[in-house]
Design an enzyme around this catalytic site. Structure first.
Site, PDB file in Angstrom:
ATOM      1  N   THR A   1       0.912  -0.985  -0.189  1.00  0.00           N
ATOM      2  CA  THR A   1       0.038   0.183   0.096  1.00  0.00           C
ATOM      3  C   THR A   1       0.774   1.211  -0.055  1.00  0.00           C
ATOM      4  OG1 THR A   1      -1.506  -1.150   1.143  1.00  0.00           O
ATOM      5  CG2 THR A   1      -1.836   1.133   1.387  1.00  0.00           C
TER       6      THR A   1
ATOM      7  N   LYS B   1      -7.890   0.725  -2.499  1.00  0.00           N
ATOM      8  CA  LYS B   1      -7.175   0.496  -1.208  1.00  0.00           C
ATOM      9  C   LYS B   1      -7.193   1.624  -0.405  1.00  0.00           C
ATOM     10  CE  LYS B   1      -5.280  -1.852   2.051  1.00  0.00           C
ATOM     11  NZ  LYS B   1      -3.879  -2.383   2.251  1.00  0.00           N
TER      12      LYS B   1
ATOM     13  N   LYS C   1       0.691   5.916   8.095  1.00  0.00           N
ATOM     14  CA  LYS C   1       1.133   5.830   6.789  1.00  0.00           C
ATOM     15  C   LYS C   1      -0.040   5.813   6.064  1.00  0.00           C
ATOM     16  CE  LYS C   1       2.190   2.327   4.744  1.00  0.00           C
ATOM     17  NZ  LYS C   1       1.750   1.358   3.631  1.00  0.00           N
TER      18      LYS C   1
END
Length: 299
Positions: free
Chosen positions: A105, A181, A250
């Site tokens: 990701t 995502k 993140k």
């Protein structure tokens, strides 16, 4: 759930880069399914620990030499860029017929830059971030959101089918998987933060947290994150780190970056991002992300 295919001669040799909490069980899954996997991680103990399912390489460039698919499971956009084009980067060592399979990701911009930098040099890039946690990674039961052109996606499809319970193609562009995502992580990140805040309120009001978790988990307020992370929030023992809080530091930054690019306000995601940032500043970054409950209660 679909049965996973056995190894056949059609499966390519795989170079695997990145053997962290998710990457290691995924690489082992492929190796134990009969796929020839050569792996590298900056931790010199990580690849040898997967023997005999996986063959360890001394460097990333050694791992990718002659590989038909190069699967990448690094943590950040900067790590992807460094892997490809930094000192000892693999871009110049990739086979012209190889497909780069980005399972990390890292956001749309990072995979789009990777694809642009490798255009005409390899067979293609497939953008395929994963979701599901470490247990599902080892069992081949992940959700993988796949973006890319038909030919490279077809080349990696047998591997995706070994790793995932479902691996739909969500778009023909590299970057579409990352966009999907981002939506996934918006929901997950907000749900975890909401579960922590709800249980903190229940605790502050003197309610029995186990009963709150049981009763509300059976009603309209239920969610996967309330069930899963909520159980870890109310556990007496320190929970095993299954998903570090730093991951959502993140990922929520990637969500808000994607939202800015799209011109879409995401106030709930922005609020959740601040909660994870506070957790990191409080020294909780390497703890399980269920620590947002303790953060909310000031513990």
């Amino acid at each position: 759930m679909p049965e996973h295919p056995d190894h056949s001669p059609a499966l390519p040799r795989v170079a695997w880069i990145g053997l962290g909490a998710m990457g290691a069980p995924m690489a082992r899954r492929l190796g134990e399914s009969g796929v020839p996997v050569t792996a590298f991680d900056v931790n010199p103990q990580a690849a040898p620990a997967l023997a005999p399912a996986v063959t360890a390489a001394a460097s990333a460039r050694e791992a990718v030499a002659g590989a038909g698919v190069v699967a990448v499971m690094v943590a950040t956009p900067a790590q992807l860029e460094e892997l490809l084009h930094g000192e000892g980067g693999i871009a110049g060592a990739l086979d012209p017929g190889a497909v780069l399979l980005v399972l990390s990701t890292v956001g749309p911009a990072a995979v789009e830059a990777a694809a642009a930098g490798l255009a005409g040099r390899i067979a293609g890039v497939v953008d395929a971030p994963v979701s599901g946690g470490t247990a599902r990674a080892g069992a081949g039961e992940l959700l993988i959101m796949v973006g890319g052109a038909d030919a490279p996606v077809a080349a990696v499809r047998p591997l995706l089918d070994l790793l995932a319970a479902t691996a739909p193609v969500v778009g023909g562009r590299v970057g579409d998987g990352q966009r999907f995502k981002a939506v996934n992580q918006l929901l997950c990140g907000v749900h975890i933060a909401a579960a922590g805040e709800a249980l903190a309120l229940a605790d502050a009001m003197g309610l029995d947290l186990a009963q709150v978790h049981e009763v509300l988990g059976a009603g309209a307020a239920a969610s996967f994150m309330f069930s899963d992370r909520g159980a870890r929030m109310i556990a007496e023992a320190e929970p095993e780190v299954r998903s570090a809080l730093d991951i959502f530091v993140k990922d929520m930054a990637l969500v808000t970056d994607a939202a800015r690019t799209a011109g879409q306000p995401v106030p709930l995601a922005a609020a959740a991002e601040q909660i994870y940032q506070r957790g990191k500043q409080a020294g909780l970054g390497r703890q399980d992300d269920s620590a947002v409950f303790r953060l909310a209660r000031g513990r």
